[in-house]
Design a protein around this motif. Structure first.
Motif, short mmCIF file in Angstrom:
data_model
loop_
_atom_site.label_atom_id
_atom_site.label_comp_id
_atom_site.label_asym_id
_atom_site.label_seq_id
_atom_site.Cartn_x
_atom_site.Cartn_y
_atom_site.Cartn_z
N LEU A 82 4.56 -10.48 -1.33
CA LEU A 82 3.26 -9.96 -0.89
C LEU A 82 3.48 -9.11 0.34
CD1 LEU A 82 1.09 -13.22 -1.18
CD2 LEU A 82 1.37 -11.41 -2.88
N MET A 112 -4.02 -8.22 -4.03
CA MET A 112 -4.16 -9.67 -4.05
C MET A 112 -5.62 -10.01 -4.31
SD MET A 112 -2.41 -12.50 -3.63
CE MET A 112 -2.54 -14.21 -3.09
N VAL A 133 0.41 -7.07 -3.98
CA VAL A 133 1.55 -7.67 -4.68
C VAL A 133 2.56 -6.56 -4.95
CG1 VAL A 133 2.28 -8.99 -6.70
CG2 VAL A 133 -0.03 -9.30 -5.76
#
Length: 330
Positions: free
Chosen positions: A186, A206, A195
């Motif tokens: 991440l 995300m 991501v």
């Protein structure tokens, strides 16, 4: 002529020399028509169609040449066109298509070619509902009038999908085979978390907790040095699970976040510094003390920063130490 000097049939005017019987002789000084009408009709059979003489049309009343009930058909067609235009402009067609699909789809479903089954293979992180929504597929579709090219193009825009193929299986099944990009970490920047793949490519934003267990890197261009950060995690050994994130500082060095403690690593030799931290923790439980930062940028020493409570406790202990009389046994 019989014996009485009479003709058995009425006499027929003979044509002029070289002409057919009954053809009037031309006026004096006028050239005779070559061959006459009979000969022209015989020759016309050997001429191309566009050179043949045309017969004069026979005058037929127009009402006899028009098809029967033509007027009624035109009237019904006109009113049908007006009704159809009103249905479309009034939003009726759009509402019907939104509810049941296009007329072609409805006809295909009635003939047994509805889209009753969608088989999706290759799912890892994505869900079937997300694929169907991205592909624009629902119960209104029919298999014959579903464009596999359009479905493939829509799914190709999903960042987490690397490759996809779509195939029809008649009479009522659609097969979707896809390959997902593998998320590696991440990346947090400007308050947003994305991501990313191992090479730093952004896969998706995300959106939920599916990727919450992935390593987190923070800062500009931190996504491009993800492999370097993952190597530091491996060097951390037993401390790996305690590392919450890695912040790339000024694009030069990493600072690790461990349970509220900042571990500042040098620009070069970062893996060796992490190994020193592991050793210090094993020997003295350094990270269990009241500290908020550990500076490992100097190769020959370790600098720690205490919490406010730790600093106050240390200051109090130093004061007590200074108040003790000299020579007092401790």
């Amino acid at each position: 002529m019989d014996g009485g000097g009479r003709f058995p049939e009425p006499p027929i005017a003979a044509g002029y020399a070289g002409g057919d019987a009954g053809t009037p002789a031309p006026h004096p000084g006028t050239a005779p028509a070559w061959g006459g009408p009979a000969r022209e009709s015989r020759l016309a059979r050997y001429l191309p169609r566009f050179l043949r003489p045309r017969r004069s049309s026979v005058a037929v009343p127009i009402e006899r040449r028009m098809p029967r009930h033509l007027g009624m058909g035109l009237a019904f067609g006109f009113f049908g066109l007006v009704a159809g235009a009103g249905f479309v402009s009034g939003g009726g067609y759009a509402e019907m298509a939104a509810r049941s699909g296009t007329p072609l789809d409805m006809a295909a479903r009635a003939l047994g070619f509805g889209l009753d089954k969608v088989t999706i293979s290759g799912l890892v992180q994505l869900r079937s509902a997300e694929i169907l929504q991205a592909a624009g597929i629902d119960q209104r579709n029919s298999l014959p009038f579903l464009s596999v090219v359009d479905v493939r193009d829509r799914l190709s825009t999903v960042p987490l999908i690397g490759a996809v193929s779509v195939r029809k299986i008649y009479p009522r099944e659609l097969l979707i085979t896809l390959t997902e990009r593998e998320p590696s970490a991440l990346w947090q920047r400007n308050g947003e978390i994305a991501v990313i793949a191992a090479d730093g490519t952004v896969i998706d934003q995300m959106r939920d907790g599916r990727f919450s267990d992935l390593p987190l890197v923070v800062g500009d261009e931190a996504n491009l040095r993800t492999k370097e950060y993952l190597a530091l995690l491996e060097a951390a050994g037993p401390l790996k699970d305690r590392i919450r994130a890695g912040t790339l500082v000024s694009g030069r060095r990493w600072t690790l976040k461990l349970d509220g403690i900042d571990v500042r690593l040098p620009e070069t030799g970062a893996r060796e510094a992490v190994a020193r931290l592991v050793k210090l923790e094993a020997e003295s439980s350094l990270l269990e003390k009241d500290i908020i930062a550990v500076d490992l940028r100097l190769p020959d020493r370790v600098v720690v920063r205490l919490t406010e409570e730790g600093a106050a406790a240390r200051l109090e202990a130093q004061k007590k130490q200074q108040k003790k009389p000299k020579g007092t046994e401790t």
